[in-house]
Enzyme design. Structure first.
Site, PDB file in Angstrom:
ATOM      1  N   SER A  23      30.330 -10.075 -29.758  1.00 42.14           N
ATOM      2  CA  SER A  23      30.358 -11.505 -29.448  1.00 42.14           C
ATOM      3  C   SER A  23      30.817 -11.856 -28.277  1.00 42.14           C
ATOM      4  CB  SER A  23      31.238 -12.303 -30.223  1.00 42.14           C
ATOM      5  OG  SER A  23      31.538 -13.731 -30.183  1.00 42.14           O
ATOM      6  N   TYR A  59      39.665 -12.901 -35.009  1.00 35.99           N
ATOM      7  CA  TYR A  59      38.178 -12.567 -35.016  1.00 35.99           C
ATOM      8  C   TYR A  59      37.772 -11.862 -33.762  1.00 35.99           C
ATOM      9  CZ  TYR A  59      33.193 -13.831 -34.510  1.00 35.99           C
ATOM     10  OH  TYR A  59      31.852 -13.828 -34.290  1.00 35.99           O
TER      11      TYR A  59
HETATM   12  P1  NAD Z   1      26.035 -15.913 -41.012  1.00 34.92           P
HETATM   13  O1  NAD Z   1      26.861 -16.579 -41.919  1.00 34.92           O
HETATM   14  O2  NAD Z   1      24.589 -16.513 -41.160  1.00 34.92           O
HETATM   15  O3  NAD Z   1      25.874 -14.554 -41.282  1.00 34.92           O
HETATM   16  C1  NAD Z   1      27.196 -13.580 -41.365  1.00 34.92           C
HETATM   17  C2  NAD Z   1      26.593 -13.042 -42.633  1.00 34.92           C
HETATM   18  O4  NAD Z   1      27.852 -11.969 -43.001  1.00 34.92           O
HETATM   19  C3  NAD Z   1      26.626 -13.676 -44.045  1.00 34.92           C
HETATM   20  O5  NAD Z   1      25.423 -14.076 -44.089  1.00 34.92           O
HETATM   21  C4  NAD Z   1      27.071 -12.723 -45.044  1.00 34.92           C
HETATM   22  O6  NAD Z   1      26.084 -12.320 -45.813  1.00 34.92           O
HETATM   23  C5  NAD Z   1      27.776 -11.555 -44.302  1.00 34.92           C
HETATM   24  N1  NAD Z   1      29.059 -11.280 -44.781  1.00 34.92           N
HETATM   25  C6  NAD Z   1      30.271 -11.792 -44.616  1.00 34.92           C
HETATM   26  N2  NAD Z   1      31.166 -11.307 -45.412  1.00 34.92           N
HETATM   27  C7  NAD Z   1      30.631 -10.498 -46.100  1.00 34.92           C
HETATM   28  C8  NAD Z   1      31.085  -9.466 -47.081  1.00 34.92           C
HETATM   29  N3  NAD Z   1      32.482  -9.125 -47.244  1.00 34.92           N
HETATM   30  N4  NAD Z   1      30.135  -8.915 -47.778  1.00 34.92           N
HETATM   31  C9  NAD Z   1      28.858  -8.638 -47.169  1.00 34.92           C
HETATM   32  N5  NAD Z   1      28.472  -9.443 -46.598  1.00 34.92           N
HETATM   33  C10 NAD Z   1      29.168 -10.347 -45.952  1.00 34.92           C
HETATM   34  O7  NAD Z   1      26.430 -16.118 -39.371  1.00 34.92           O
HETATM   35  P2  NAD Z   1      26.021 -15.405 -38.130  1.00 34.92           P
HETATM   36  O8  NAD Z   1      26.485 -16.337 -37.026  1.00 34.92           O
HETATM   37  O9  NAD Z   1      24.490 -14.986 -38.088  1.00 34.92           O
HETATM   38  O10 NAD Z   1      26.746 -14.004 -38.026  1.00 34.92           O
HETATM   39  C11 NAD Z   1      26.055 -12.868 -37.865  1.00 34.92           C
HETATM   40  C12 NAD Z   1      26.932 -12.072 -36.784  1.00 34.92           C
HETATM   41  O11 NAD Z   1      26.854 -12.828 -35.490  1.00 34.92           O
HETATM   42  C13 NAD Z   1      28.109 -11.810 -36.939  1.00 34.92           C
HETATM   43  O12 NAD Z   1      28.751 -10.575 -36.697  1.00 34.92           O
HETATM   44  C14 NAD Z   1      29.001 -12.990 -36.057  1.00 34.92           C
HETATM   45  O13 NAD Z   1      30.314 -12.483 -35.830  1.00 34.92           O
HETATM   46  C15 NAD Z   1      28.126 -12.817 -34.967  1.00 34.92           C
HETATM   47  N6  NAD Z   1      28.321 -13.724 -34.088  1.00 34.92           N
HETATM   48  C16 NAD Z   1      27.944 -15.200 -34.456  1.00 34.92           C
HETATM   49  C17 NAD Z   1      28.032 -16.038 -33.204  1.00 34.92           C
HETATM   50  C18 NAD Z   1      27.758 -17.536 -33.697  1.00 34.92           C
HETATM   51  O14 NAD Z   1      28.232 -18.537 -32.982  1.00 34.92           O
HETATM   52  N7  NAD Z   1      27.013 -17.736 -34.847  1.00 34.92           N
HETATM   53  C19 NAD Z   1      28.635 -15.850 -32.142  1.00 34.92           C
HETATM   54  C20 NAD Z   1      28.931 -14.444 -31.613  1.00 34.92           C
HETATM   55  C21 NAD Z   1      29.024 -13.702 -32.689  1.00 34.92           C
END
Ligand code: NAD
Ligand code: MG
Length: 330
Positions: free
Chosen positions: A222, A235
């Site tokens: 991230s 986080y």
């Molecule tokens: P999202 O909520 O769509 O995806 C995250 C997924 O993590 C969930 O769909 C869920 O299936 C899974 N998850 C969480 N806890 C779990 C558990 N205990 N067991 C199994 N699955 C679990 O959100 P996203 O933003 O697409 O996140 C995807 C990645 O992107 C993450 O690593 C997040 O940290 C990273 N990220 C997101 C952003 C943002 O702004 N959205 C920014 C930087 C990094």
């Protein structure tokens, strides 16, 4: 705020409400047909800008209940056989960034297994349908990756069902905004590290004996690994750990011909943010503080996940590729 913004937001929200089950994209680009390149010329996409409607969902949330619905490339991503015959496991593949990667991988010719939590079954069903629509194998493996035994089983099941494993995307994460360190309980700290760091370690360890020369591991770090938010101290620390883990493991696996890279997203419009990842009152302005003035849509990361998985990036390992809207990142 510029006067045009409310109109723009209304236009995309209406577009989202009118979209069908799989026609989730908000942008005019969504009107383009999916499939092989060489049809209509590519339009420049126009993506939703703040302000967004106030909304909250109980964690882990569903992309299908967000307004506007995130664009995961459902109707816009076009493949060109860059991952033909490859076999990928993506954690958090039901929604957000993981879903965008799953759709793109399938359209590039890969078979895809996705992991998610049982509560996310409706989102996962949509992804399975989209992968199968490409004629690729889709394997849905729900379960909690905070459990080491499940992580081992997840990898074994995925590899058995897919008939091997070439691409591992560690993408699932937990993000809980907290204004003060005093508000972060040991349970929250533990949950965040278990989901984001331990699970990556367990899943990668289970996958290593299965990965052959040419395989790729892609971790989702991230922008917060480089520029941690004051309300995301725990986080951000996990994302820093992921970045360093990626660089160390890349050195270890380079002689085996296995590449390890990470993606560093900036603010992206996903379920993570409407389920406690952002303070609810700040959500309407999410992404506005970037030079682009808006959050990214998951579809805007798909190409990076494809590149890192494909042989086109065969000399890239231990790298972090960012999409942050113009500020921060590696
Ligand atoms: P999202 O909520 O769509 O995806 C995250 C997924 O993590 C969930 O769909 C869920 O299936 C899974 N998850 C969480 N806890 C779990 C558990 N205990 N067991 C199994 N699955 C679990 O959100 P996203 O933003 O697409 O996140 C995807 C990645 O992107 C993450 O690593 C997040 O940290 C990273 N990220 C997101 C952003 C943002 O702004 N959205 C920014 C930087 C990094
Ligand atoms: Mg989800």
């Amino acid at each position: 705020m510029d006067k045009e913004q409310p109109d723009k937001a209304r236009r995309v929200v209406l577009g989202g409400a009118a979209a069908g089950l799989l026609g989730a994209a908000m942008a005019p680009a969504a009107a383009q047909p999916a499939g092989a390149a060489g049809q209509a010329p590519m339009a420049v996409p126009v993506y939703p800008e703040p302000p967004f409607p106030k909304q909250q969902q109980p964690w882990p949330g569903l992309a299908s209940k967000m307004t506007p619905r995130p664009d995961h490339g459902e109707t816009s991503y076009r493949g060109s056989g860059r991952l033909k015959g490859r076999k990928a496991l993506i954690t958090g593949g039901d929604s957000g960034i993981g879903r965008a990667a799953a759709i793109a991988y399938a359209r590039e010719g890969a078979d895809v297994a996705i992991n998610y939590l049982p509560a996310e079954e409706p989102d996962a069903r949509e992804v399975v349908q989209l992968i199968r629509a490409e004629g690729r194998k889709a394997v849905a493996i729900p379960g909690d990756i905070k459990d080491e035994a499940f992580c081992k089983k997840l990898v074994a099941d995925a590899a058995r069902e897919l008939g091997g494993l070439d691409i591992l995307v560690n993408n699932a994460a937990r993000q809980i905004s907290a204004a003060s360190l005093l508000d972060i309980s040991t349970a929250q700290f533990d949950e965040t590290f278990k989901t984001n760091v331990y699970a990556m370690f367990w899943i990668t360890k289970a996958a290593l004996p299965l990965l052959k020369r040419g395989a790729a591991i892609i971790n989702t770090a991230s922008v917060t690994a480089y520029d941690p938010g004051e309300n995301l101290v725990d986080y951000s620390a996990t994302k820093g750990a992921i970045m360093v883990f990626t660089k160390g493991l890349a050195k270890q696996l380079a002689p085996k011909g296995i590449r390890v890279n990470a993606v560093a997203p900036g603010p992206f419009w996903t379920a993570l943010q409407v389920t406690g990842g952002q303070p609810p009152d700040k959500l309407p302005e999410f992404g506005k503080d970037t030079p682009m003035g808006r959050p990214g849509q998951p579809a805007e990361l798909a190409g990076i996940y494809v590149l890192l998985a494909s042989n086109e990036a065969s000399y890239s390992t231990g790298q972090v590729f960012a999409a942050v809207g113009g500020r921060g990142g590696p």
